[in-house]
Enzyme design. Structure first.
Site, PDB file in Angstrom:
ATOM      1  N   CYS A 123       3.669  -4.532   6.682  1.00 32.15           N
ATOM      2  CA  CYS A 123       3.297  -4.255   5.299  1.00 32.15           C
ATOM      3  C   CYS A 123       4.455  -3.616   4.542  1.00 32.15           C
ATOM      4  O   CYS A 123       5.416  -3.121   5.134  1.00 32.15           O
ATOM      5  CB  CYS A 123       2.080  -3.338   5.248  1.00 32.15           C
ATOM      6  SG  CYS A 123       0.548  -4.119   5.825  1.00 32.15           S
ATOM      7  N   HIS A 128       0.836  -1.204   0.000  1.00 33.10           N
ATOM      8  CA  HIS A 128       0.000   0.000   0.000  1.00 33.10           C
ATOM      9  C   HIS A 128       0.869   1.251   0.000  1.00 33.10           C
ATOM     10  O   HIS A 128       2.085   1.196   0.246  1.00 33.10           O
ATOM     11  CB  HIS A 128      -0.971   0.012   1.190  1.00 33.10           C
ATOM     12  CG  HIS A 128      -0.319  -0.016   2.543  1.00 33.10           C
ATOM     13  ND1 HIS A 128       0.384   1.043   3.079  1.00 33.10           N
ATOM     14  CD2 HIS A 128      -0.269  -1.004   3.493  1.00 33.10           C
ATOM     15  CE1 HIS A 128       0.823   0.733   4.288  1.00 33.10           C
ATOM     16  NE2 HIS A 128       0.448  -0.518   4.559  1.00 33.10           N
TER      17      HIS A 128
END
Length: 283
Positions: A260, A244
């Site tokens: 992440c 992301h």
């Protein structure tokens, strides 16, 4: 009384006759031996069976509803570990059109069920091995690196396609590369997991493409088929690792996330265009 005459042969001819006689006697003995063997003394040949080979056993039938769901929210404890988590694939991905049963081997024991959707996106999973009418696929469930076998025969509710893309993340170098048919088409410095929440390693895949509506750190989030090793939940989710964006570019090149991979805007723009099921190698 007349004495019979004995005609003597020369020594050489006597030896020749004797040898011939021995040979004839041997041949005669051999033939008579073969003829004199009774049928009871000869082992008869084994009869050839005309019965067909027994069919392979069918997989054990179970109620699919009793099996754990292979989703990012599920745990498939009996799934088979990935045999080669650092390897690539040939790019073949499997679309699951309706829920299918996952087995621990071709025609083996059912261990999970793979739904037709993930995060409301269609289920696409990479194939890492094929044997006849069976394919071994990567699963999006815990534990990380779970795999299983599903039927891919003509009657199976699945279809195959090929994606030429591969995403490679060098965790230590904090570098992301996108390749198409082996050729590099983009490379970026990215942010990865902090020391206490490291980005997991191994091969996984782009599981879904989600438009973010709860937070504003990234307009699009691409969940992967892998999870944090230290967080069982994050932001209401099951600790799913994702690709992301991030509004503060100072994080790129650092190890500061909850696991992440944080990417720049232009990287996210390319990543969001890749097909679901695209292989992601976290190394």
């Amino acid at each position: 009384m007349e004495v019979p005459r004995i005609h003597l042969l020369p020594a050489g001819r006597r030896r020749a006759v004797a040898v011939v006689g021995v040979l004839l006697l041997g041949l005669a003995s051999g033939c008579s031996s073969a003829v004199s063997v009774s049928p009871q003394e000869t082992t008869p040949p084994k009869p050839v069976s005309s019965k067909p080979a027994p069919p392979k056993p069918e997989p054990r039938r179970v109620d699919p509803a009793t099996l754990p769901a292979a989703t990012t929210f599920g745990t498939t404890a009996d799934a088979v570990p990935d045999p080669d988590p650092r390897a690539g694939t040939n790019g073949i991905v499997l679309r699951v059109k309706q829920e299918v049963t996952v087995h621990d081997a071709p025609r083996g024991t059912p261990v999970a069920r793979l739904p037709a959707t993930q995060f409301e996106s269609p289920t696409w999973v990479p194939i890492v091995e094929e044997r006849g009418d069976w394919a071994r696929v990567l699963l999006p469930s815990r534990p990380n690196g779970s795999t299983g076998w599903v039927r891919i025969g003509v009657s199976a509710p699945v279809s195959k396609a090929r994606t030429p893309y591969v995403v490679e993340v060098d965790i230590d170098a904090r570098r992301l590369v996108v390749r198409k048919s082996g050729r590099e088409i983009g490379t970026w410095t990215v942010g990865v997991g902090a020391p206490g929440t490291r980005t997991p390693r191994g091969r996984t895949f782009i599981l879904a493409n989600i438009r973010e509506t709860v937070t504003d750190f990234s307009p699009i989030v691409l969940p992967l088929g892998t999870h944090s090793a230290t967080l069982t939940t994050y932001g209401g989710g099951p600790g799913t690792v994702a690709l992301h964006g991030w509004p503060d570019p100072s994080v790129f090149g650092t190890a500061s996330s909850d696991g992440c991979v944080r990417v720049p805007k232009d990287a996210l723009r390319l990543l969001r265009s890749l097909p679901l099921g695209t292989l992601v190698l976290l190394r």
